[in-house]
Design a protein around this motif. Structure first.
Motif, short mmCIF file in Angstrom:
data_model
loop_
_atom_site.label_atom_id
_atom_site.label_comp_id
_atom_site.label_asym_id
_atom_site.label_seq_id
_atom_site.Cartn_x
_atom_site.Cartn_y
_atom_site.Cartn_z
N ARG A 75 -28.72 105.33 -9.09
CA ARG A 75 -29.06 104.75 -10.40
C ARG A 75 -28.51 105.58 -11.56
O ARG A 75 -28.24 105.05 -12.62
CB ARG A 75 -30.57 104.60 -10.56
CG ARG A 75 -31.15 103.57 -9.65
CD ARG A 75 -32.64 103.40 -9.93
NE ARG A 75 -33.26 102.60 -8.93
CZ ARG A 75 -33.18 101.28 -8.87
NH1 ARG A 75 -32.52 100.63 -9.78
NH2 ARG A 75 -33.78 100.62 -7.91
N GLN B 263 -36.49 100.04 -3.53
CA GLN B 263 -36.37 99.05 -4.59
C GLN B 263 -37.75 98.56 -5.04
O GLN B 263 -38.00 98.42 -6.24
CB GLN B 263 -35.51 97.86 -4.13
CG GLN B 263 -35.28 96.82 -5.20
CD GLN B 263 -34.56 97.36 -6.43
OE1 GLN B 263 -33.70 98.22 -6.32
NE2 GLN B 263 -34.91 96.86 -7.60
N LYS B 264 -38.64 98.32 -4.09
CA LYS B 264 -40.00 97.88 -4.44
C LYS B 264 -40.72 98.95 -5.25
O LYS B 264 -41.38 98.64 -6.24
CB LYS B 264 -40.80 97.56 -3.17
CG LYS B 264 -40.37 96.29 -2.49
CD LYS B 264 -41.18 96.07 -1.23
CE LYS B 264 -40.68 94.86 -0.46
NZ LYS B 264 -41.39 94.69 0.82
N TRP C 178 -39.37 101.25 -7.09
CA TRP C 178 -38.74 101.32 -8.41
C TRP C 178 -39.28 100.22 -9.31
O TRP C 178 -39.66 100.47 -10.46
CB TRP C 178 -37.22 101.21 -8.26
CG TRP C 178 -36.50 101.38 -9.56
CD1 TRP C 178 -36.10 100.42 -10.41
CD2 TRP C 178 -36.15 102.62 -10.18
NE1 TRP C 178 -35.50 100.95 -11.52
CE2 TRP C 178 -35.52 102.31 -11.39
CE3 TRP C 178 -36.30 103.95 -9.81
CZ2 TRP C 178 -35.04 103.30 -12.24
CZ3 TRP C 178 -35.81 104.92 -10.66
CH2 TRP C 178 -35.19 104.59 -11.86
N GLU C 179 -39.32 99.00 -8.81
CA GLU C 179 -39.79 97.86 -9.61
C GLU C 179 -41.26 98.01 -10.00
O GLU C 179 -41.63 97.77 -11.15
CB GLU C 179 -39.58 96.56 -8.83
CG GLU C 179 -38.12 96.20 -8.70
CD GLU C 179 -37.86 95.05 -7.72
OE1 GLU C 179 -38.84 94.47 -7.18
OE2 GLU C 179 -36.68 94.74 -7.48
N CYS D 126 -41.53 100.80 -12.68
CA CYS D 126 -41.07 100.33 -14.00
C CYS D 126 -42.09 99.38 -14.61
O CYS D 126 -42.38 99.46 -15.82
CB CYS D 126 -39.71 99.64 -13.87
SG CYS D 126 -38.34 100.77 -13.60
N ASN D 127 -42.66 98.50 -13.79
CA ASN D 127 -43.66 97.57 -14.27
C ASN D 127 -44.90 98.31 -14.80
O ASN D 127 -45.41 98.00 -15.88
CB ASN D 127 -44.04 96.59 -13.16
CG ASN D 127 -44.95 95.49 -13.65
OD1 ASN D 127 -44.83 95.03 -14.78
ND2 ASN D 127 -45.85 95.06 -12.80
N THR E 86 -37.90 98.70 -18.69
CA THR E 86 -36.90 97.95 -17.94
C THR E 86 -35.72 98.86 -17.68
O THR E 86 -35.35 99.68 -18.51
CB THR E 86 -36.41 96.71 -18.73
OG1 THR E 86 -35.92 97.13 -20.00
CG2 THR E 86 -37.55 95.72 -18.92
N TRP E 87 -35.14 98.72 -16.49
CA TRP E 87 -34.01 99.55 -16.07
C TRP E 87 -33.27 98.74 -15.01
O TRP E 87 -33.87 98.28 -14.07
CB TRP E 87 -34.50 100.86 -15.49
CG TRP E 87 -33.41 101.80 -15.11
CD1 TRP E 87 -32.60 101.70 -14.02
CD2 TRP E 87 -33.02 103.00 -15.77
NE1 TRP E 87 -31.73 102.73 -13.97
CE2 TRP E 87 -31.97 103.57 -15.04
CE3 TRP E 87 -33.46 103.64 -16.89
CZ2 TRP E 87 -31.35 104.73 -15.40
CZ3 TRP E 87 -32.84 104.82 -17.25
CH2 TRP E 87 -31.81 105.36 -16.52
N GLN E 88 -31.99 98.60 -15.18
CA GLN E 88 -31.21 97.82 -14.21
C GLN E 88 -31.21 98.49 -12.89
O GLN E 88 -30.87 99.42 -12.49
CB GLN E 88 -29.77 97.61 -14.70
CG GLN E 88 -29.68 96.56 -15.75
CD GLN E 88 -30.10 97.04 -17.14
OE1 GLN E 88 -30.14 98.20 -17.45
NE2 GLN E 88 -30.46 96.10 -17.98
#
Length: 110
Positions: free
Chosen positions: A10, A95-96, A98-99, A102-103, A108-110
């Motif tokens: 990232r 990925q989970k 990370w999401e 962020c939540n 927000t982050w790509q």
């Protein structure tokens, strides 16, 4: 080598290095929040634990050691690269995490 839950990829190309690490079992005040039985066990096994100064060494190493940039995203223990668990290397779980992170942080982050 692990990729710190995808963080290494990232930040690739940004000049930022990221590391994951295990400081060891550290004699800290966090144990005071545990059940009294656990506190007694920690005191008995104190000879097998690290002081806070010893426990901080891998964190300090990753922060100041020159030349570690090429190992960004790596996992360290006792001031050296180490192998992480298979679960820690799972891209889908990363990925989970990370999401969800962020939540929870409202970013927000790509």
């Amino acid at each position: 080598m692990c990729d710190c839950v995808g963080a290494g990829s990232r930040v690739a190309g940004t000049g930022v290095s990221v590391f994951s690490l295990h400081p060891g079992v550290v004699q800290s005040d966090l144990w005071r929040h545990q059940h009294q039985c656990i506190q007694v066990a920690v005191k008995i096994f104190r000879i097998f634990t690290k002081t806070t100064l010893e426990g901080a060494q891998t964190t300090i190493f990753c922060a100041v050691e020159s030349g570690l940039e090429s190992q960004s995203g790596g996992y360290f223990s006792d001031c050296a690269p180490a192998r992480c668990s298979r679960a820690a290397s799972d891209d889908e779980t990363a990925q989970k995490l990370w999401e969800i992170s962020c939540n929870l942080l409202g970013i927000t982050w790509q």
